[in-house]
Design an enzyme around this catalytic site. Structure first.
Site, PDB file in Angstrom:
ATOM      1  CB  SER A 184      -0.827  -0.138   1.576  1.00  0.00           C
ATOM      2  OG  SER A 184      -1.757   1.078   0.723  1.00  0.00           O
ATOM      3  CG  ASP A 331      -2.435   4.208  -0.868  1.00  0.00           C
ATOM      4  OD1 ASP A 331      -3.338   3.305  -2.817  1.00  0.00           O
ATOM      5  OD2 ASP A 331      -2.741   3.281  -0.286  1.00  0.00           O
ATOM      6  CG  ASP A 333      -2.977  -0.793  -2.156  1.00  0.00           C
ATOM      7  OD1 ASP A 333      -3.204   0.456  -1.796  1.00  0.00           O
ATOM      8  OD2 ASP A 333      -3.646  -1.793  -1.550  1.00  0.00           O
ATOM      9  CG  ASP A 335      -6.309   0.719  -0.672  1.00  0.00           C
ATOM     10  OD1 ASP A 335      -5.333   1.601  -0.717  1.00  0.00           O
ATOM     11  OD2 ASP A 335      -5.930  -0.105   0.437  1.00  0.00           O
TER      12      ASP A 335
END
Length: 540
Positions: A184, A331, A333, A335
């Site tokens: 992340s 960010d 990833d 999400d």
């Protein structure tokens, strides 16, 4: 044997999954998971239903009075590898390719075993896998795929993609589970393994505990003979399938959610050199926006490096200098999403929840007139919601806890200040690109700028410091640290708050203060941080 262990044993003996048990007694799957992990007790009406379902007496389930007392005291099982956001650590230090291989081995075996309620002979599980742009993601991906196929399951590879896309594909295409390899917002040298259930949600705690047992070589709960899980042979060995088409369908899904053309909008995108570096531009380009993209040159080592939602100042400057209408920062990833208005001001997750909450309320779509936030959300957000006639429920920090609260109460909107925003009608996880689309839709519908939409939210100044420590629990329970916290609380009075909490993914303690001025916030945080340092808790 605890009540949770008894429920788990009864369920497994009967050959039904957690999801099937939850459906039969009308509770959420997360509730069953918490019972089996001894993190909560079922209510008495559910106890009666369980006993009736499995044809046992209440005494047989509740005979251990000491178990009940200990559960009421709040005892919980401590995870060894999986935290609030999956298995995370520094690649090849505390997250190795061998551990990744074992995760794949377990999942490839588990979904064809009676342990998960599978009753089909020679069933061949299907598992879909995505990854972000970290160099170590390739190493971990191949290790996991090797484990999956060695256990006789098929691995479908999405390649570089976002976490919400894996969740979407897992759910829509009816995979047994999904895996996302990402850390992340962490630096490039960290990585992680997020496991997603067939419903597009994070995998339940009971199953992750079994994975941890297997990683540590403990097969007692798995009911297998020998000292390892069985290997597939001959035609039973799994296949590897290129599944980029699944990622493309997710892009099409996002595009379909917009009802406006964005051809009149100039939009900045910061993709954090991460998983969204191709997808975000493709989506907004298809919707007609004039896009200016930064953070879209991943080299395996630069994810989140001075870019993305954790370093949003670069996007702020871009929006100001290029005279853009709006900017979105994701960010690693994707999400999470934070926004920037046309003046270069940050619109964080709290303000985004306010804008989307009002949007849903005006359309009669805000279930129970309630939004779910966390204890990290600013006090000003709660006041703004109250003035708008919207209720706000707060959970502990972590998007999984936000989602569980939403599921249990049928709420439709929740999120975190950091930019994890969950809109349950459209997704089962935070989705940064989806959030960006919905904000843009509200600008088009209302004909207002982002700054005008966010203007009613009056947030208190807030300052947070992350402190790397040797032992998070020791630092947070230190008497001198707690005394200093009480001292700061007295100084703040009723005009703010102080919060000490540990990161779920890093060896970090977070000290956050909210009060009437930025100077005071920084001063009060410094007092507590210095005490943590002086007490010898910090990593040298």
């Amino acid at each position: 044997m605890t009540i949770g262990e008894k429920i788990s044993k009864l369920r497994i003996t009967a050959g039904i999954s957690q999801e099937q048990l939850a459906e039969r007694i009308s509770v959420s799957r997360q509730a069953v998971s918490k019972w089996e992990m001894d993190q909560a007790l079922p209510q008495i009406d559910k106890v009666l239903q369980i006993c009736s379902l499995f044809k046992i007496s209440t005494d047989e389930l509740l005979q251990d009075k000491m178990t009940i007392q200990s559960l009421e005291g709040g005892e919980k099982r401590k995870n060894r590898y999986f935290g609030t956001d999956g298995f995370r650590g520094e690649a090849n230090v505390n997250l190795t390719s061998m551990q990744a291989y074992k995760v794949g081995r377990f999942l490839g075996w588990y979904f064809s075993s009676p342990l998960c309620g599978c009753t089909k002979a020679n069933y061949r599980p299907r598992i879909v896998i995505g990854k972000d742009t970290r160099r170590s993601s390739y190493m971990l991906e191949y290790s996991i795929v090797a484990g999956i196929t060695a256990s006789g399951a098929d691995a479908y590879m999405l390649h570089v993609t976002t976490t919400p896309s894996v969740s979407y594909v897992t759910r829509q295409d009816e995979f047994d589970c999904g895996i996302m390899i990402t850390a992340s917002h962490n630096p490039f040298y960290d990585n992680g393994i997020k496991i997603i259930s067939r419903y597009g949600e994070k995998l339940d705690d009971t199953t992750t505990a079994l994975i941890e047992d297997y990683i540590d070589g403990d097969l007692r709960e798995l009911g297998v003979a020998g000292d390892d899980l069985p290997l597939a042979h001959k035609e039973r060995i799994g296949c590897i399938v290129d599944y980029v088409s699944g990622r493309n369908r997710y892009v099409g899904y996002l595009i379909s959610l917009a009802s406006h053309s964005y051809k009149h909008l100039k939009i900045g995108l910061d993709c954090a050199n991460g998983a969204s570096w191709m997808i975000a531009k493709a989506v907004f380009g298809a919707l007609g926006a004039q896009t200016t993209v930064i953070g879209a040159e991943p080299d395996g080592l630069n994810v989140n490096s001075d870019c993305g939602s954790t370093h949003i100042e670069r996007l702020c400057n871009l929006v100001r200098e290029q005279h853009l209408d709006i900017g979105f920062a994701f960010d690693g990833d994707a999400d999470r999403c934070l926004a920037v208005d046309s003046a270069g001001n940050i619109v964080d997750g709290d303000a985004i929840m306010y804008i989307l909450g009002k949007r849903l309320k005006s359309r009669g779509m805000l279930n129970s007139n309630t939004v779910v936030a966390t204890i990290m959300s600013n006090s000003g957000l709660l006041k703004s919601f109250e003035e708008a006639g919207i209720k706000c429920v707060q959970t502990t920090v972590g998007d999984r806890f936000v989602y569980e609260c939403m599921q249990q109460n049928d709420y439709c909107l929740g999120g975190e200040q950091s930019g994890h925003i969950i809109m349950k009608k459209y997704a089962t996880t935070g989705d940064g690109i989806l959030t960006a689309i919905m904000l843009t839709e509200e600008m088009c519908d209302s004909k207002l700028s982002l700054s005008e939409l966010a203007e009613p939210v009056k947030l208190y100044p807030q300052y947070m410091q992350n402190i790397r420590v040797k032992d998070k629990n020791a630092a947070l329970n230190d008497k001198e640290v707690l005394l200093k916290k009480e001292e700061v609380e007295a100084l703040i009075g009723g005009n703010g708050r102080i919060l000490l909490r540990k990161s779920g993914t890093e060896p970090v303690v977070r000290v956050m203060v909210e009060c009437e001025s930025e100077e005071k916030c920084a001063e009060y945080v410094s007092l507590v941080a210095q005490t943590i340092v002086e007490r010898g808790h910090c990593v040298e």
